[in-house]
Design a protein around this motif. Structure first.
Motif, PDB file in Angstrom:
ATOM      1  N   TRP A 173     104.566  29.729  57.719  1.00  0.00           N
ATOM      2  CA  TRP A 173     105.678  28.907  58.191  1.00  0.00           C
ATOM      3  C   TRP A 173     106.716  29.843  58.804  1.00  0.00           C
ATOM      4  N   GLY A 174     106.667  29.965  60.116  1.00  0.00           N
ATOM      5  CA  GLY A 174     107.609  30.861  60.764  1.00  0.00           C
ATOM      6  C   GLY A 174     107.071  32.273  60.811  1.00  0.00           C
ATOM      7  N   GLU A 175     107.908  33.189  61.245  1.00  0.00           N
ATOM      8  CA  GLU A 175     107.489  34.575  61.401  1.00  0.00           C
ATOM      9  C   GLU A 175     107.236  35.244  60.050  1.00  0.00           C
ATOM     10  N   THR A 176     108.027  34.872  59.055  1.00  0.00           N
ATOM     11  CA  THR A 176     107.857  35.460  57.723  1.00  0.00           C
ATOM     12  C   THR A 176     107.093  34.486  56.847  1.00  0.00           C
ATOM     13  N   ASN A 177     105.951  34.930  56.339  1.00  0.00           N
ATOM     14  CA  ASN A 177     105.113  34.060  55.527  1.00  0.00           C
ATOM     15  C   ASN A 177     105.587  34.100  54.080  1.00  0.00           C
ATOM     16  N   VAL A 178     106.343  33.105  53.685  1.00  0.00           N
ATOM     17  CA  VAL A 178     106.872  33.061  52.323  1.00  0.00           C
ATOM     18  C   VAL A 178     106.072  32.121  51.431  1.00  0.00           C
ATOM     19  N   MET A 179     105.149  31.370  51.995  1.00  0.00           N
ATOM     20  CA  MET A 179     104.443  30.353  51.220  1.00  0.00           C
ATOM     21  C   MET A 179     103.614  30.906  50.060  1.00  0.00           C
ATOM     22  N   PRO A 180     103.022  32.104  50.176  1.00  0.00           N
ATOM     23  CA  PRO A 180     102.272  32.601  49.010  1.00  0.00           C
ATOM     24  C   PRO A 180     103.108  32.660  47.727  1.00  0.00           C
ATOM     25  N   TYR A 181     104.420  32.860  47.870  1.00  0.00           N
ATOM     26  CA  TYR A 181     105.282  32.935  46.689  1.00  0.00           C
ATOM     27  C   TYR A 181     105.311  31.618  45.917  1.00  0.00           C
ATOM     28  N   PHE A 182     104.905  30.530  46.586  1.00  0.00           N
ATOM     29  CA  PHE A 182     104.872  29.232  45.922  1.00  0.00           C
ATOM     30  C   PHE A 182     103.921  29.260  44.730  1.00  0.00           C
ATOM     31  N   GLY A 183     102.887  30.092  44.807  1.00  0.00           N
ATOM     32  CA  GLY A 183     101.929  30.210  43.710  1.00  0.00           C
ATOM     33  C   GLY A 183     102.572  30.684  42.420  1.00  0.00           C
ATOM     34  N   LEU A 184     103.680  31.414  42.531  1.00  0.00           N
ATOM     35  CA  LEU A 184     104.370  31.932  41.341  1.00  0.00           C
ATOM     36  C   LEU A 184     105.047  30.827  40.545  1.00  0.00           C
ATOM     37  N   ALA A 185     105.071  29.610  41.105  1.00  0.00           N
ATOM     38  CA  ALA A 185     105.586  28.473  40.339  1.00  0.00           C
ATOM     39  C   ALA A 185     104.760  28.273  39.072  1.00  0.00           C
ATOM     40  N   ILE A 186     103.484  28.634  39.122  1.00  0.00           N
ATOM     41  CA  ILE A 186     102.622  28.537  37.941  1.00  0.00           C
ATOM     42  C   ILE A 186     103.115  29.467  36.844  1.00  0.00           C
ATOM     43  N   THR A 187     103.578  30.655  37.228  1.00  0.00           N
ATOM     44  CA  THR A 187     104.124  31.601  36.253  1.00  0.00           C
ATOM     45  C   THR A 187     105.377  31.034  35.594  1.00  0.00           C
ATOM     46  N   LEU A 188     106.246  30.421  36.396  1.00  0.00           N
ATOM     47  CA  LEU A 188     107.473  29.831  35.855  1.00  0.00           C
ATOM     48  C   LEU A 188     107.154  28.658  34.934  1.00  0.00           C
ATOM     49  N   ALA A 189     106.215  27.812  35.355  1.00  0.00           N
ATOM     50  CA  ALA A 189     105.832  26.661  34.536  1.00  0.00           C
ATOM     51  C   ALA A 189     105.185  27.105  33.227  1.00  0.00           C
ATOM     52  N   SER A 190     104.427  28.192  33.278  1.00  0.00           N
ATOM     53  CA  SER A 190     103.793  28.733  32.075  1.00  0.00           C
ATOM     54  C   SER A 190     104.840  29.249  31.091  1.00  0.00           C
ATOM     55  N   ALA A 191     105.851  29.935  31.613  1.00  0.00           N
ATOM     56  CA  ALA A 191     106.927  30.449  30.762  1.00  0.00           C
ATOM     57  C   ALA A 191     107.666  29.306  30.082  1.00  0.00           C
ATOM     58  N   TYR A 192     107.928  28.245  30.837  1.00  0.00           N
ATOM     59  CA  TYR A 192     108.638  27.088  30.284  1.00  0.00           C
ATOM     60  C   TYR A 192     107.798  26.419  29.200  1.00  0.00           C
ATOM     61  N   ARG A 193     106.490  26.299  29.447  1.00  0.00           N
ATOM     62  CA  ARG A 193     105.610  25.684  28.459  1.00  0.00           C
ATOM     63  C   ARG A 193     105.551  26.504  27.169  1.00  0.00           C
ATOM     64  N   LEU A 194     105.406  27.814  27.300  1.00  0.00           N
ATOM     65  CA  LEU A 194     105.314  28.678  26.127  1.00  0.00           C
ATOM     66  C   LEU A 194     106.594  28.633  25.301  1.00  0.00           C
ATOM     67  N   ALA A 195     107.738  28.567  25.973  1.00  0.00           N
ATOM     68  CA  ALA A 195     109.010  28.470  25.263  1.00  0.00           C
ATOM     69  C   ALA A 195     109.107  27.148  24.502  1.00  0.00           C
ATOM     70  N   LYS A 196     108.669  26.061  25.146  1.00  0.00           N
ATOM     71  CA  LYS A 196     108.685  24.754  24.478  1.00  0.00           C
ATOM     72  C   LYS A 196     107.741  24.742  23.274  1.00  0.00           C
ATOM     73  N   PHE A 197     106.580  25.355  23.443  1.00  0.00           N
ATOM     74  CA  PHE A 197     105.585  25.380  22.370  1.00  0.00           C
ATOM     75  C   PHE A 197     106.128  26.079  21.123  1.00  0.00           C
TER      76      PHE A 197
END
Length: 233
Positions: free
Chosen positions: A91-115
């Motif tokens: 998307w555009g000259e700078t490809n930032v979309m791969p960073y979207f995959g790191l949302a899984i890391t954030l969601a995992s951290a939130y889940r582990l904290a809740k657990f």
């Protein structure tokens, strides 16, 4: 001495996760997957060892989540990052979309904290456990490597599939869906019918479909849990 055995297994899980991170960064997904599988193996048996040795502790609970955060949090996020990179989504000259995959890391951290603060999840899970989600993500590069199917490869390397999978993964990790745990209080069939049937079906799927069976197994796990919830009511 026996008090250290479960924590030692947990630290081996963490070590495997750290090594897997290095291999993922270098795009060596096969070797990274081996260390992820090994880490999840240690993750399963640290709790088992703690219960059998009667040395469960608050320290062990916290250490387990910290190790899982690497093996089952950072690693799957990085794998999706690298796969989106391979899909050439830009998307555009700078490809930032791969960073979207790191949302899984954030969601995992939130889940582990809740657990860690949820006292209800002793015999079941709320939402998809992080190791199960990691197996789902890790299966993708293994399917690419070993299944030799152009049709499947095209799906896995489709940028919109990867983005959709990331969103679904984040939802499942933190959903309120009640999923059964593979913890046996005894080995009777009556009290563990769902677990035994699930394990048997998993073996059949793995023999027939190999690595492509893993996504099917995760789907089966969710469907059997929903069915188990309905029958228990």
């Amino acid at each position: 001495m026996k008090k250290f055995i479960p924590n030692g297994l947990t630290l081996l899980n963490l070590l495997c996760g750290c090594i897997a991170v290095i291999f993922v960064v270098n795009s060596n997904f096969v070797t990274a997957s081996f260390f992820v599988f090994l880490g999840i193996f240690f993750d399963f048996f640290d709790g088992f060892a703690a219960r059998k040795l009667n040395v469960q502790s608050d320290l062990g609970v916290q250490l387990d989540s910290l190790a899982d955060m690497v093996t089952s949090g950072v690693v799957p996020g990085l794998i999706v990052y690298k796969l989106i990179e391979l899909s050439d989504l830009s998307w555009g000259e700078t490809n930032v979309m791969p960073y979207f995959g790191l949302a899984i890391t954030l969601a995992s951290a939130y889940r582990l904290a809740k657990f860690n603060i949820d006292e209800d999840q002793q015999t079941y899970f709320k939402g998809l456990p992080t190791p199960a989600n990691t197996l789902l993500i890790v299966s993708l590069p293994l399917i690419l490597e070993f299944q030799n199917s152009d049709a499947i490869n095209a799906i896995i390397l489709n940028e919109w599939f990867l983005i959709g999978l990331t969103i679904l993964s984040c939802y499942l990790l933190n959903s309120s869906i009640k999923l059964f745990a593979l913890k046996f209080k005894d080995y009777s069939f009556k009290g563990n019918a769902t677990r035994y049937i699930f394990i048997l079906l998993c073996l059949v799927l793995l023999i027939v479909l190999h690595f492509a069976a893993i996504p099917m197994i995760i789907l089966l796990y969710i469907l059997m849990s929903l069915l188990d919830n309905l029958t228990s009511k």
